[in-house]
Scaffold this active site. Sequence first.
Site, mmCIF file in Angstrom:
data_model
loop_
_atom_site.group_PDB
_atom_site.id
_atom_site.type_symbol
_atom_site.label_atom_id
_atom_site.label_comp_id
_atom_site.label_asym_id
_atom_site.label_seq_id
_atom_site.Cartn_x
_atom_site.Cartn_y
_atom_site.Cartn_z
ATOM 1 N N SER A 1 0.844 -1.198 -0.008
ATOM 2 C CA SER A 1 -0.041 0.079 0.064
ATOM 3 C C SER A 1 1.087 1.311 0.025
ATOM 4 O O SER A 1 1.527 1.416 -0.879
ATOM 5 C CB SER A 1 -0.863 -0.104 1.384
ATOM 6 O OG SER A 1 -1.814 1.144 1.370
ATOM 7 N N ASP B 1 -10.435 -5.065 -3.087
ATOM 8 C CA ASP B 1 -9.552 -3.810 -2.416
ATOM 9 C C ASP B 1 -10.210 -2.398 -2.613
ATOM 10 O O ASP B 1 -10.025 -1.942 -3.942
ATOM 11 C CB ASP B 1 -8.088 -4.012 -3.022
ATOM 12 C CG ASP B 1 -7.281 -3.123 -2.168
ATOM 13 O OD1 ASP B 1 -7.801 -1.975 -1.477
ATOM 14 O OD2 ASP B 1 -6.138 -3.249 -1.982
ATOM 15 N N HIS C 1 -7.796 -4.591 1.112
ATOM 16 C CA HIS C 1 -6.558 -4.106 1.287
ATOM 17 C C HIS C 1 -5.629 -4.773 2.523
ATOM 18 O O HIS C 1 -4.520 -4.165 2.430
ATOM 19 C CB HIS C 1 -6.801 -2.449 1.664
ATOM 20 C CG HIS C 1 -5.663 -1.752 1.236
ATOM 21 N ND1 HIS C 1 -5.214 -1.515 0.074
ATOM 22 C CD2 HIS C 1 -4.967 -0.823 1.788
ATOM 23 C CE1 HIS C 1 -4.066 -0.844 -0.121
ATOM 24 N NE2 HIS C 1 -4.101 -0.288 1.274
#
Length: 439
Positions: free
Chosen positions: A204, A378, A411
């Site tokens: 991320s 996600d 995520h």
Amino acid sequence: MRISQLITVLLVLWIGVSSAKYTNVEMIRDLAIGSWRVFTGLVEDLYYKTPEITPDAYKSPAEFYQSYGYRFEEHKVVTEDGYILSAWRVPGKLNESMKTVKGKPAVMLQHGLLDNSGTFTVGFSNQSLPFLLNEEGYDVWITNTRGNFNSYEHTNPFEYSVFDIHSKYWNFTFDTMGYYDLPSNIDYILDYTNNEKLTYIGHSQGTVQFFAGNALKNVASKVDAFVGLGPVMFAGNQRSPLCTLLKATGLSTLLKWFDFNNLLIWPRIVNVSLKSVVKPLRKTILRFIQMIVGIKQEISVDLSRMPVMGRHEPGGTGLQNMLHWLQMIDSGNFQRYDYGKKENMKVYGQETAPLYDLEVLKENIKDLDMFLIKGGIDVFVAQEDFDQLLNVLSFKEGKTLKHKIVEDYDHLDYIWADSAYEEVSLPVLEFLRNKRNNQ
Ligand SMILES: *[C@@H]1O[C@H](CO)[C@@H](O)[C@H](O)[C@H]1NC(C)=O
Ligand SMILES: *[C@@H]1O[C@H](CO)[C@@H](O)[C@H](O)[C@H]1NC(C)=O
Ligand SMILES: *[C@@H]1O[C@H](CO)[C@@H](O)[C@H](O)[C@H]1NC(C)=O
Ligand SMILES: *[C@@H]1O[C@H](CO)[C@@H](O)[C@H](O)[C@H]1NC(C)=O
């Protein structure tokens, strides 16, 4: 089928057709689904007796890695602008002599937003990357960026006091992490391990800071391969109901009133919170987190690991960093932090926040082999934004640009889903093996 399952299925069916941009109607629908799931999670939590907290939740990082038979060291990395970052090193087995550790290739694991190096201990040991990379012969380094509670130090603690939210310390975003933390961490590791290059694995924000850093200066020449889990460069199409609520209602300005930067208190109350909050409310908390990162029908995360998560997270960050993310969501651009007209003039010499220069980025990363993994649900890596990212990276000739979509991943699943071993770790190891064999 229980009535609660039926209602959940009906609500999820409502997702149906989704338009390109995330609308407020969709947000309200997702908030309804999410809240309902939190509620049913709470009912289940209250109904079932939860098992004892796993001992892993009480271990210090050293105890944690040593209890699984690995060496552990904590290093302090000082950045050019004086921030002191903690880097965790897992160089090999306890019974391994340091002689064999010398000369191993290095790999760096970089956590995401509101997270810290502890994230890689949340999954079971047999699915988590530090262990598996070690087995694969790597000297593993798990780095921390400024502003999380493993890295609350500065060489000038008076001017840069973490305790004062108005101090210079908190003047950073992932832009600064890319510019300062990234190269300092990499240089330190290369220097310490006597390697010329390392392999970079980011989750991320660990990917966006890599892209931002390399759009400002060349860091990638010290990296031989890049793995992105939930990679982000554009965020205009994100579909997180809670983030959208913050944005749509202007609640983000309210954040400024709170002492949001300061998660300093967390490590001190963690034992109490594990016992009284995380242990009895595992499913409720998991589902609340899923409401932020991707709404799920099924739980694929082992609830017995929730206390380990609760020990390390939320890892903390600065408000300015959160605002930078909201700006990226708002504009849909890959752009630097917008300080406001007057300050922009001082910092950038222009009134608006500049876009990152993609041509500079491309030039700097042109020799990298890359592997990206994206979760199908996600919400922070929407398909449109991911396509745009692939578009930027697809200029590469003679270099690998591989990607994989895991349909039911949100995520955080790259790190903590039960299936992360098969879906993430094994493909990553295979990518790295191929890369080494081709050299
Ligand atoms: C270290 O211990 C592992 C088992 O935990 C064993 O497989 C390995 O052979 C040992 N290595 C050495 C160098 O003793
Ligand atoms: C990992 O360990 C957990 C708990 O011990 C177990 O349930 C799971 O099947 C293991 N996974 C693999 C891939 O070995
Ligand atoms: C939390 O509990 C563990 C184990 O009981 C103990 O070692 C640790 O010092 C405690 N931490 C704090 C901050 O009280
Ligand atoms: C905040 O950081 C930016 C970039 O690192 C710098 O140019 C600016 O002067 C800083 N602002 C303050 C108030 O310290």
